[in-house]
Design a protein around this motif. Structure first.
Motif, PDB file in Angstrom:
ATOM      1  N   ALA A  67     -22.938  -8.546  66.076  1.00  0.00           N
ATOM      2  CA  ALA A  67     -23.948  -8.331  67.186  1.00  0.00           C
ATOM      3  C   ALA A  67     -25.345  -8.076  67.471  1.00  0.00           C
ATOM      4  N   ILE A  68     -25.245  -6.944  66.319  1.00  0.00           N
ATOM      5  CA  ILE A  68     -26.678  -6.222  65.871  1.00  0.00           C
ATOM      6  C   ILE A  68     -27.452  -7.105  64.837  1.00  0.00           C
ATOM      7  N   GLY A  69     -26.973  -8.231  64.483  1.00  0.00           N
ATOM      8  CA  GLY A  69     -27.659  -8.981  63.359  1.00  0.00           C
ATOM      9  C   GLY A  69     -27.214  -8.848  62.120  1.00  0.00           C
ATOM     10  N   GLY A  70     -26.409  -8.091  61.841  1.00  0.00           N
ATOM     11  CA  GLY A  70     -25.942  -7.810  60.409  1.00  0.00           C
ATOM     12  C   GLY A  70     -25.247  -9.095  59.726  1.00  0.00           C
ATOM     13  N   GLN A  71     -25.372  -9.189  58.453  1.00  0.00           N
ATOM     14  CA  GLN A  71     -25.080 -10.263  57.516  1.00  0.00           C
ATOM     15  C   GLN A  71     -24.125  -9.919  56.643  1.00  0.00           C
ATOM     16  N   GLU A  72     -22.856 -10.301  56.759  1.00  0.00           N
ATOM     17  CA  GLU A  72     -21.740  -9.723  55.722  1.00  0.00           C
ATOM     18  C   GLU A  72     -21.826 -10.425  54.239  1.00  0.00           C
ATOM     19  N   VAL A  73     -21.893  -9.542  53.283  1.00  0.00           N
ATOM     20  CA  VAL A  73     -21.757 -10.093  51.987  1.00  0.00           C
ATOM     21  C   VAL A  73     -20.472  -9.180  51.215  1.00  0.00           C
ATOM     22  N   LEU A  74     -20.320  -9.894  50.058  1.00  0.00           N
ATOM     23  CA  LEU A  74     -19.103  -8.815  49.292  1.00  0.00           C
ATOM     24  C   LEU A  74     -19.494  -8.634  47.855  1.00  0.00           C
ATOM     25  N   LEU A 136     -27.516  -5.776  56.110  1.00  0.00           N
ATOM     26  CA  LEU A 136     -26.417  -6.390  55.385  1.00  0.00           C
ATOM     27  C   LEU A 136     -25.391  -5.402  55.373  1.00  0.00           C
ATOM     28  N   TYR A 137     -23.955  -5.813  55.448  1.00  0.00           N
ATOM     29  CA  TYR A 137     -22.774  -5.114  55.307  1.00  0.00           C
ATOM     30  C   TYR A 137     -21.635  -5.752  54.638  1.00  0.00           C
ATOM     31  N   GLN A 138     -20.957  -4.854  54.129  1.00  0.00           N
ATOM     32  CA  GLN A 138     -19.513  -5.507  53.757  1.00  0.00           C
ATOM     33  C   GLN A 138     -18.294  -4.546  54.296  1.00  0.00           C
ATOM     34  N   ILE A 139     -17.115  -5.192  54.039  1.00  0.00           N
ATOM     35  CA  ILE A 139     -15.915  -4.477  54.042  1.00  0.00           C
ATOM     36  C   ILE A 139     -15.192  -4.435  52.962  1.00  0.00           C
ATOM     37  N   GLN A 140     -14.871  -3.393  52.257  1.00  0.00           N
ATOM     38  CA  GLN A 140     -14.645  -3.398  50.753  1.00  0.00           C
ATOM     39  C   GLN A 140     -13.723  -2.337  50.365  1.00  0.00           C
ATOM     40  N   THR A 141     -13.007  -2.432  49.432  1.00  0.00           N
ATOM     41  CA  THR A 141     -12.179  -1.123  48.555  1.00  0.00           C
ATOM     42  C   THR A 141     -13.489  -0.424  47.972  1.00  0.00           C
ATOM     43  N   LYS A 142     -13.196   0.880  48.270  1.00  0.00           N
ATOM     44  CA  LYS A 142     -14.002   2.039  47.337  1.00  0.00           C
ATOM     45  C   LYS A 142     -13.050   2.976  46.894  1.00  0.00           C
ATOM     46  N   TYR A 143     -13.809   3.727  45.825  1.00  0.00           N
ATOM     47  CA  TYR A 143     -12.832   4.348  45.015  1.00  0.00           C
ATOM     48  C   TYR A 143     -13.543   5.943  44.977  1.00  0.00           C
ATOM     49  N   ARG A 144     -12.845   6.950  45.203  1.00  0.00           N
ATOM     50  CA  ARG A 144     -13.280   8.350  44.714  1.00  0.00           C
ATOM     51  C   ARG A 144     -11.890   9.162  44.065  1.00  0.00           C
TER      52      ARG A 144
END
Length: 564
Positions: A67-74, A136-144
């Motif tokens: 809705a704010i113009g974000g574009q999803e990538v991976l 730009l945004y993504q929903i992804q697995t992160k690691y710490r």
């Protein structure tokens, strides 16, 4: 299209007892209700019910980001060392970074966050000011590599996160991108049903300037924040500031040394002199990238090492050891004072203001000094807010005593500025044909952590109470046990599914009504529809999971009520 899940075919195993290692409410309930299962410390599997909730959270995040113009990538989770080395974060992240080598000896990491990689992506794809701004945004697995993974999915070594990045050519553009994200986050957490506070924060290893956290108040929270009951001030404890207020110190007498045997601590000194600890000056020695530095705070307060580390990042801060005093005769353990420490950098909290007088070490064994005045007897090299915040400390805005609470961090937004663009040389051609250095923002939401926060805020003694937006189903239909009741439950479930509702129906054979009712409470779907003793009359019982309110309805009435 029907959206009906029969529990007789669902992989779910509920537990009557809490897991032995579970401490937090979300950990206990998500495991008992069959949403997640532990594989190893900080590593979790999401089961079918858990995946539905996780995906619902991600859906809400996607809708508001779009809705704010974000574009999803991976982008990849396995990342090369070089970009992180260019920004310094290969070393700054320390032990939390998962590092590995490939078969050829090349260095890689598992991404904890992706500023560098997004910067390089935009550098490759955007060459002109006309290509910006972009989000730009993504929903992804992160690691710490957490030192102490605990609290179930609240603090894991692998987790789901939404990270977005804005790219602008001007500071004004960055401020607008930041505003858009801030408003989107408010909408996201409101839709999810998360009570939240927006607090001032520090940027830490992320870098940049403006920074705010979104916190979900909860007893299991590992973040402590303060808020003012009289105004709208709220901040992470590491971001709380105290004004530097110089005073007139001309009335103080001359510095005077005193014999104070066996008083190496503030407590023993205050008792020996019969003075409050607040009249003394505590001097803590630390090493900053190996250099010994003294930190001064009032004797009744403690140094917050986390705040000190944030102020001095990316430098490494550690406490001195007994070996560090070897060859340094000017450092008298237990009797250190800032006067005469010519070879040691002196950092002080703003409470140690110019003109204030203190009782402090005399840099001689068994001796202290009184009337040690800031600006007359010693100079402060740098002022930093470094004391641990306490309940009742004055609000920086209005002076009212601050209140403290615990919360779970569910989002964080940063105005990064040009830190990463400078390190990776991200420029575009401006309107005048000359290169323009891009400015960035970074914005994170813990997607899997939001599930845990929701479980903390939306539960009671019986189990979970999911908000409808993210629940695994809209209605949980329970067949009390007999064939007639099961037939009615399946028929109603089918009709509800055809009406567009997401339905979980407990049609398990050989399971007692008591177990089914207990599981329905534990799983936490917002509405529970029971085909029970009046099934032969076509009458069902509808229960609101949160309020406990019940009413009897015919099949048609139930479908109309739930579909409204």
């Amino acid at each position: 299209m029907a959206q009906v899940q029969r529990m007789s075919r669902l992989m779910v195993k509920t537990l009557r007892d809490d897991p032995a290692d579970a401490e937090t409410l979300s950990h206990k309930l998500l495991v008992r209700a069959g949403y997640v299962r532990r594989n190893a410390a900080g590593i979790w599997s999401w089961l079918p019910l858990g995946m539905k909730v996780l995906e619902n959270v991600a859906r809400v995040v996607r809708e508001e980001m779009d809705a704010i113009g974000g574009q999803e990538v991976l982008l990849p989770a396995l990342l090369p060392k070089e970009p992180y080395e260019a920004t310094g974060r290969w070393n700054e992240y320390g032990a939390e970074l998962f590092r590995l080598k490939d078969r050829k000896g090349g260095d890689y990491l598992l991404g904890p966050t992706h500023e560098e990689i997004f910067t390089l992506l935009v550098k490759d794809q955007c060459t002109s000011y006309k290509d910006l701004p972009v989000i730009l945004y993504q929903i992804q697995t992160k690691y710490r590599d957490e030192a102490r993974p605990r609290s179930g999915i609240l603090r894991g070594r692998e987790f789901q996160m939404k990270d977005s990045y804005s790219f602008d050519t001007t500071d004004e553009g960055l401020a607008e991108s930041y505003r858009l994200h801030r408003e989107a986050y408010i909408k996201i957490f409101t839709r999810l049903g998360l009570e939240h506070k927006i607090v001032s924060a520090v940027s830490g290893a992320m870098g940049g300037s403006a920074s705010e956290e979104f916190l979900a108040p909860a007893a299991a929270g590992e973040d402590t924040f303060v808020y003012c009951p009289s105004c709208d001030y709220a901040a992470n404890t590491e971001a709380v500031t105290h004004p530097l207020t110089p005073v007139d110190g001309s009335a103080h007498g001359p510095l005077e040394e005193m014999d104070t045997p066996d008083t190496p601590t503030i407590e023993t000194l205050a008792a020996h002199l019969d003075v409050p600890a607040a009249a003394t000056l505590k001097n803590l020695l630390v090493k900053v990238d190996g250099e010994i530095v003294a930190v001064g705070v009032p004797g009744n307060r403690d140094v917050d090492l986390g705040k000190l580390e944030d102020h001095l990042a990316p430098a490494t801060v550690e406490l001195v050891t007994a070996e560090d005093f070897t060859g340094r005769p000017e450092l008298v353990r237990g009797y250190i004072g800032p006067q005469g420490l010519d070879k040691v950098r002196y950092i002080a909290d703003p409470r140690v203001a110019p003109g204030t007088a203190w009782i402090t070490g005399a840099n001689k064994p068994g001796k202290h000094a009184r009337n040690v005045v800031v600006g007359r007897d010693f100079e402060v090299d740098q002022y930093l807010d470094v004391v641990e915040v306490e309940d009742g400390d004055p609000c920086p805005n209005c002076g009212t005593g601050l209140k403290m609470d615990r919360a779970i961090e569910i989002g964080h937004i940063f105005q990064l500025g040009r830190k990463y663009a400078d390190a990776l040389q991200l420029d575009v051609l401006g309107q005048n044909g000359k290169p323009v250095r891009v400015t960035m923002g970074s914005y994170g939401i813990g997607v899997s952590r939001a599930v845990a926060a929701l479980a903390e805020q939306h539960a009671d003694e019986q189990g979970l109470c999911w908000p409808r937006e993210i629940a695994p189903a809209d209605v949980h239909v329970v067949a009390a046990g007999k064939a007639l009741q099961t037939e009615l439950a399946l028929d109603v479930a089918g009709k509800l599914g055809e009406a567009g509702l997401r339905v979980l129906v407990d049609d398990r054979a050989g399971v007692s009504p008591g177990v089914k009712f207990t599981d329905a409470e534990l799983i936490g779907v917002p509405k529970i529809l029971v085909a029970g003793r009046r099934s032969g009359e076509g009458v069902l019982e509808l229960k609101d999971r949160r309020t406990g309110e019940r009413e009897e309805l015919t099949v048609d009435e139930a479908i109309a009520r739930l579909s409204a």
